[in-house]
Design a protein around this motif. Structure first.
Motif, PDB file in Angstrom:
ATOM      1  N   MET A  84      -8.040  16.283 -15.171  1.00 10.18           N
ATOM      2  CA  MET A  84      -6.941  15.509 -15.743  1.00 10.18           C
ATOM      3  C   MET A  84      -7.441  14.282 -16.489  1.00 10.18           C
ATOM      4  N   GLY A  85      -8.753  14.033 -16.405  1.00 13.62           N
ATOM      5  CA  GLY A  85      -9.303  12.866 -17.086  1.00 13.62           C
ATOM      6  C   GLY A  85      -9.390  11.634 -16.211  1.00 13.62           C
ATOM      7  N   ILE A  86      -9.212  11.802 -14.899  1.00 13.14           N
ATOM      8  CA  ILE A  86      -9.344  10.664 -13.986  1.00 13.14           C
ATOM      9  C   ILE A  86     -10.823  10.473 -13.671  1.00 13.14           C
ATOM     10  N   ASN A  87     -11.269   9.228 -13.687  1.00 15.73           N
ATOM     11  CA  ASN A  87     -12.665   8.935 -13.373  1.00 15.73           C
ATOM     12  C   ASN A  87     -12.841   8.904 -11.850  1.00 15.73           C
ATOM     13  N   VAL A  88     -13.269  10.031 -11.286  1.00 13.73           N
ATOM     14  CA  VAL A  88     -13.350  10.173  -9.838  1.00 13.73           C
ATOM     15  C   VAL A  88     -14.270   9.116  -9.232  1.00 13.73           C
ATOM     16  N   THR A  89     -15.439   8.926  -9.859  1.00 15.47           N
ATOM     17  CA  THR A  89     -16.405   7.969  -9.331  1.00 15.47           C
ATOM     18  C   THR A  89     -15.822   6.560  -9.274  1.00 15.47           C
ATOM     19  N   ALA A  90     -15.157   6.154 -10.359  1.00 16.74           N
ATOM     20  CA  ALA A  90     -14.604   4.792 -10.403  1.00 16.74           C
ATOM     21  C   ALA A  90     -13.544   4.618  -9.326  1.00 16.74           C
ATOM     22  N   VAL A 120      -7.569  12.337  -6.359  1.00 18.63           N
ATOM     23  CA  VAL A 120      -9.020  12.232  -6.161  1.00 18.63           C
ATOM     24  C   VAL A 120      -9.387  12.627  -4.727  1.00 18.63           C
ATOM     25  N   GLY A 121      -8.529  12.268  -3.773  1.00 19.41           N
ATOM     26  CA  GLY A 121      -8.822  12.593  -2.383  1.00 19.41           C
ATOM     27  C   GLY A 121      -8.534  14.033  -2.035  1.00 19.41           C
ATOM     28  N   GLU A 122      -7.544  14.623  -2.700  1.00 17.27           N
ATOM     29  CA  GLU A 122      -7.168  15.989  -2.349  1.00 17.27           C
ATOM     30  C   GLU A 122      -7.980  17.005  -3.125  1.00 17.27           C
ATOM     31  N   SER A 123      -8.135  16.774  -4.418  1.00 15.69           N
ATOM     32  CA  SER A 123      -8.826  17.758  -5.249  1.00 15.69           C
ATOM     33  C   SER A 123      -9.508  17.055  -6.411  1.00 15.69           C
ATOM     34  N   PRO A 124     -10.738  16.576  -6.169  1.00 11.49           N
ATOM     35  CA  PRO A 124     -11.418  15.824  -7.231  1.00 11.49           C
ATOM     36  C   PRO A 124     -11.643  16.652  -8.489  1.00 11.49           C
ATOM     37  N   GLU A 125     -11.786  17.971  -8.361  1.00 11.78           N
ATOM     38  CA  GLU A 125     -11.980  18.798  -9.557  1.00 11.78           C
ATOM     39  C   GLU A 125     -10.752  18.686 -10.462  1.00 11.78           C
ATOM     40  N   ALA A 126      -9.575  18.863  -9.841  1.00  6.46           N
ATOM     41  CA  ALA A 126      -8.342  18.789 -10.625  1.00  6.46           C
ATOM     42  C   ALA A 126      -8.191  17.398 -11.234  1.00  6.46           C
ATOM     43  N   VAL A 131       0.834  -1.204   0.000  1.00 10.64           N
ATOM     44  CA  VAL A 131       0.000   0.000   0.000  1.00 10.64           C
ATOM     45  C   VAL A 131       0.867   1.252   0.000  1.00 10.64           C
ATOM     46  N   ALA A 132       1.973   1.232   0.753  1.00 12.94           N
ATOM     47  CA  ALA A 132       2.860   2.395   0.769  1.00 12.94           C
ATOM     48  C   ALA A 132       3.433   2.639  -0.620  1.00 12.94           C
ATOM     49  N   LEU A 133       3.902   1.565  -1.274  1.00 10.71           N
ATOM     50  CA  LEU A 133       4.461   1.714  -2.619  1.00 10.71           C
ATOM     51  C   LEU A 133       3.383   2.166  -3.595  1.00 10.71           C
ATOM     52  N   TYR A 134       2.202   1.559  -3.484  1.00 15.72           N
ATOM     53  CA  TYR A 134       1.109   1.892  -4.386  1.00 15.72           C
ATOM     54  C   TYR A 134       0.759   3.374  -4.309  1.00 15.72           C
ATOM     55  N   LEU A 135       0.638   3.891  -3.090  1.00 15.67           N
ATOM     56  CA  LEU A 135       0.201   5.278  -2.957  1.00 15.67           C
ATOM     57  C   LEU A 135       1.306   6.264  -3.339  1.00 15.67           C
ATOM     58  N   ASN A 136       2.548   5.904  -3.078  1.00 19.11           N
ATOM     59  CA  ASN A 136       3.609   6.894  -3.248  1.00 19.11           C
ATOM     60  C   ASN A 136       4.462   6.716  -4.488  1.00 19.11           C
ATOM     61  N   ARG A 137       4.421   5.520  -5.090  1.00 18.99           N
ATOM     62  CA  ARG A 137       5.373   5.271  -6.173  1.00 18.99           C
ATOM     63  C   ARG A 137       4.704   4.864  -7.478  1.00 18.99           C
ATOM     64  N   THR A 138       3.386   4.854  -7.527  1.00 24.55           N
ATOM     65  CA  THR A 138       2.762   4.433  -8.787  1.00 24.55           C
ATOM     66  C   THR A 138       1.847   5.527  -9.312  1.00 24.55           C
ATOM     67  N   ARG A 139       1.604   5.436 -10.609  1.00 26.30           N
ATOM     68  CA  ARG A 139       0.710   6.359 -11.296  1.00 26.30           C
ATOM     69  C   ARG A 139      -0.703   6.291 -10.675  1.00 26.30           C
ATOM     70  N   LEU A 140      -1.173   5.048 -10.482  1.00 26.47           N
ATOM     71  CA  LEU A 140      -2.516   4.868  -9.931  1.00 26.47           C
ATOM     72  C   LEU A 140      -2.619   5.502  -8.549  1.00 26.47           C
ATOM     73  N   GLY A 141      -1.561   5.313  -7.746  1.00 25.86           N
ATOM     74  CA  GLY A 141      -1.567   5.864  -6.398  1.00 25.86           C
ATOM     75  C   GLY A 141      -1.623   7.386  -6.421  1.00 25.86           C
ATOM     76  N   LEU A 142      -0.884   7.957  -7.375  1.00 27.63           N
ATOM     77  CA  LEU A 142      -0.907   9.415  -7.518  1.00 27.63           C
ATOM     78  C   LEU A 142      -2.322   9.878  -7.858  1.00 27.63           C
ATOM     79  N   ASN A 143      -2.974   9.118  -8.753  1.00 25.03           N
ATOM     80  CA  ASN A 143      -4.350   9.463  -9.114  1.00 25.03           C
ATOM     81  C   ASN A 143      -5.273   9.394  -7.901  1.00 25.03           C
ATOM     82  N   VAL A 144      -5.104   8.340  -7.068  1.00 27.37           N
ATOM     83  CA  VAL A 144      -5.942   8.209  -5.875  1.00 27.37           C
ATOM     84  C   VAL A 144      -5.777   9.431  -4.993  1.00 27.37           C
ATOM     85  N   ARG A 145      -4.535   9.838  -4.794  1.00 30.40           N
ATOM     86  CA  ARG A 145      -4.303  10.985  -3.919  1.00 30.40           C
ATOM     87  C   ARG A 145      -4.923  12.245  -4.506  1.00 30.40           C
TER      88      ARG A 145
END
Lengths: 317, 368
Positions: free
Chosen positions: A187-193, A177-183, A161-175
């Motif tokens: 960027m084209g990230i599917n917030v709902t999904a 979504v949590g910090e600024s869903p508008e942004a 989980v640490a690697l996923y959130l901090n070292r991967t593209r997907l993890g960056l997207n998750v963060r």
């Protein structure tokens, strides 16, 4: 023999009792990092616990039981996800509703009753499996090696989980979504999904956390077996400033608070002190730790995802 | 395509239609749960209805079950209205029961009618004192009140168990040899029994009437006073309130104390109306505090709606208690409460938003 000293016993039980907390807290951490607050952890853990126990009684397979517990936890999380992500309901009230629906006077108790699981001895349970000489090694043996596979899997989970959130593209997207869903949306990230996926995964881990009790620690089914562990897990995420490595530290700290009453009572230490005082230790310490962390955190807003608890609606900024 | 738009005005009929619809949908889902687990739904619902509301005896029991729920429902509604999530109603009820019983025992039979008001006051003080712990932590250390108030529920349950089962406390009955072996609370003196009034053929507990009066007072406080106005503003927008110079910190303390005091009086009513002793098993098994959250949310934090919903859920709880057994497993009542609440939460969307059915082209235009 040093392995019988009370402190080794307490530390070993810290790891044991910390493990369900760790699973549930990591799950809640993933959910909250995506901006969804799910207070229903206690309920998801209980349903995971009862369904996991049912699966092991029916099939005798522990692996299958863990899978069933995860699915049960995730399906409880799905209710919350649908209500707060799609229907934009209040996340706090929906989470509380989930605890009432699934909790110790709700679905978990109903299922336990209906499937006749109470007072049954477990057919199989997780047991220590490492070589005997390791398990009896002084100090580290009982604490680290005389543990079940669930403990080692939880360590792997923390790292992943640490690697996923901090070292991967997907993890960056998750963060994002949590910090600024508008942004994130721009960027084209599917917030709902993303929110659905992480709420479901969070529920699955809570289910596994609950199953730690019925498949390993107790191992049997009793109504309300988690006794507030789900709530402590939510406090743990705050304590850990939404970081998975700190969840590990916190989980074992609270594991120790839960283990001390049993260790002390079994050995008759501090006999004059009422058992209720020890039993209240994990609850009181949760409050104490939360106060320390939140007064420090309020100054610098460490960690809490900025969009936590707010629904994302595209046309309403 | 379905588009979801925010409603500018909320039609009055929706405020009634949505809760009624939620309950209907919840019963539909409940039917599914019962069918999946091989219980005949109609038979179960029929028995639920008849043992909750079907006879004078059933209604009397339902009124008894309603009394604590009315208090815990108001407790949650008062705090939740300010977005202050006090889920410690359970523990605050225990605290009120402990102090209420102490007042009842201490005054004995000598002070006549004074026992009842003294128990009410003691219960209120107990509940308010316990609620002030999360309130102070929230106001001065910005600690999450949800978790702290919940943790105190577990601590409260341990404390009342200690008072009766693990100590020779003031509340424990030590008068006879059997009471020493089988721990139980001291029976309260007769003067500490709250009066029951007869309405038609129904027996109405004094606590229930008290709860109705408190509901009316809460309504007055929240709709007719400056204090209540400020509470509502803070609840709707904390930022707007602080720009307007409202003192959030004081309101947190006051509202939590009020919320806890109401739950505490509910605890005292358990001593005076129903149990006539401090009864840890009975108090902790019932889960009044958690049901109160369901009630407050269903009533949309309106004190009068709390009275109505408390009666309905009181009937459900009473029926569940009467029917508990093989073909009516425990836990069913919690499942049902949860389902109703889920449906009400989902229905909220229909109050706040409008679903508009459009063709694909229209959505494309709207998006552009």
């Amino acid at each position: 023999m040093i392995n019988n000293s009370v402190w080794v016993v307490v530390l070993a039980s810290a790891v044991t009792y910390g493990t369900p907390l760790l699973y549930a807290a990591i799950g809640e951490l993933l959910t909250e990092r995506a901006g969804v607050l799910n207070l229903g952890v206690e309920g998801m853990m209980l349903v995971g616990a009862v369904m996991g126990f049912w699966a092991v009684q029916r099939t005798g397979s522990l692996l299958l039981a863990i899978v069933v517990a995860a699915i049960a936890g995730a399906s409880m999380a799905l209710i919350h996800a649908f209500l707060v992500i799609t229907l934009r309901a209040n996340q706090i009230v929906s989470g509380l509703a989930l605890v009432i629906f699934a909790g110790s006077a709700g679905l978990s108790s109903y299922l336990g009753n209906d499937l006749n699981l109470a007072d049954q001895p477990a057919r199989h349970a997780f047991t220590p499996f490492l070589p005997h000489s390791w398990q009896t090694a002084s100090v580290v043996g009982p604490i680290l090696f005389k543990q079940s596979a669930l403990v080692y899997a939880s360590w792997a989970l923390v790292v992943i989980v640490a690697l996923y959130l901090n070292r991967t593209r997907l993890g960056l997207n998750v963060r994002a979504v949590g910090e600024s869903p508008e942004a994130a949306d721009a960027m084209g990230i599917n917030v709902t999904a993303y929110r659905y996926a992480h709420t479901l995964v969070g529920g699955a881990f809570a289910g596994v956390g609950g199953a730690c009790f019925t498949l390993w620690i107790t191992p049997q089914w009793v109504d309300g077996i988690t006794a507030g562990a789900g709530w402590i897990a939510i406090a743990l995420v705050i304590f850990a400033f939404w970081r998975s490595a700190l969840c590990l530290v916190g989980a074992y700290l609270f594991g120790a608070f839960s283990g001390i009453p049993f260790a002390f009572q079994a050995r008759g230490i501090l006999k004059g002190i009422p058992p209720e005082l020890f039993q209240s230790l994990p609850y009181v310490m949760t409050i104490v730790v939360l106060v320390i962390v939140s007064s420090a955190g309020a100054r610098r807003r460490l960690g809490a995802p900025a969009a936590l608890g707010t629904p994302y609606v595209r046309e309403e900024r | 395509m379905i588009r979801i738009e925010r409603r500018l005005t909320q039609p009055k009929w929706l405020l009634v239609a949505v809760p009624v619809g939620s309950i209907v949908v919840a019963f539909g889902l409940m039917t599914l749960v019962l069918l999946i687990t091989n219980h005949p739904p109609l038979h179960t619902f029929g028995r639920l209805l008849s043992s909750g509301f079907g006879s004078t005896a059933a209604l009397n029991d339902t009124l008894i079950a309603t009394t604590p729920l009315l208090f815990t429902g108001l407790c949650a509604a008062v705090a939740f209205r300010m977005q202050l999530f006090n889920i410690g109603g359970e523990g605050q009820l225990y605290a009120g029961a402990v102090l209420g019983a102490a007042a009842g025992i201490a005054l004995g039979n000598h002070s006549g009618w004074l026992s009842v008001p003294a128990m009410i006051a003691a219960g209120a003080i107990g509940g308010a004192a316990l609620a002030l712990i999360p309130a102070i932590l929230r106001a001065f250390f910005s600690t999450n009140e949800i978790i702290t108030s919940l943790m105190l529920n577990y601590v409260g349950a341990l404390v009342i168990n200690y008072l009766i089962f693990d100590s020779q406390s003031y509340w424990r009955d030590t008068s006879s040899p059997t009471a020493k072996v089988f721990p139980q609370g001291k029976p309260l003196p007769d003067a500490a029994s709250w009066p029951t009034s007869h309405v038609g053929s129904l027996l109405v507990p004094f606590g229930l009437l008290l709860g109705l009066v408190i509901a009316a007072l809460v309504w007055l406080l929240y709709t007719r006073t400056r204090f209540g106005f400020e509470v509502q503003v803070i609840g709707d927008s904390r930022r707007a309130a602080s720009y307007a110079g409202m003192r959030t910190r004081r309101k947190i303390l006051a509202v939590m104390a009020l919320s806890g005091a109401i739950a505490g009086i509910g605890g005292a009513s358990q001593d005076g109306d129903i149990r006539h002793t401090l009864d840890p098993r009975g108090l902790t098994a019932a889960g009044y505090g958690y049901a109160g959250i369901v009630i407050a949310a269903l009533a949309r934090y309106n004190p009068f709606a709390v009275c109505l919903v408390a009666f309905l859920l009181g009937g459900l709880q009473n029926a569940g208690y009467t029917l508990q057994g093989v073909d009516f497993p425990s836990g069913l009542v919690g499942v049902m409460q949860g389902l109703i609440l889920f449906c009400a939460l989902g229905g909220e969307l229909l109050v706040r938003y409008r679903l508009r059915f459009t063709r694909g082209t229209h959505t494309a235009e709207a998006a552009a």
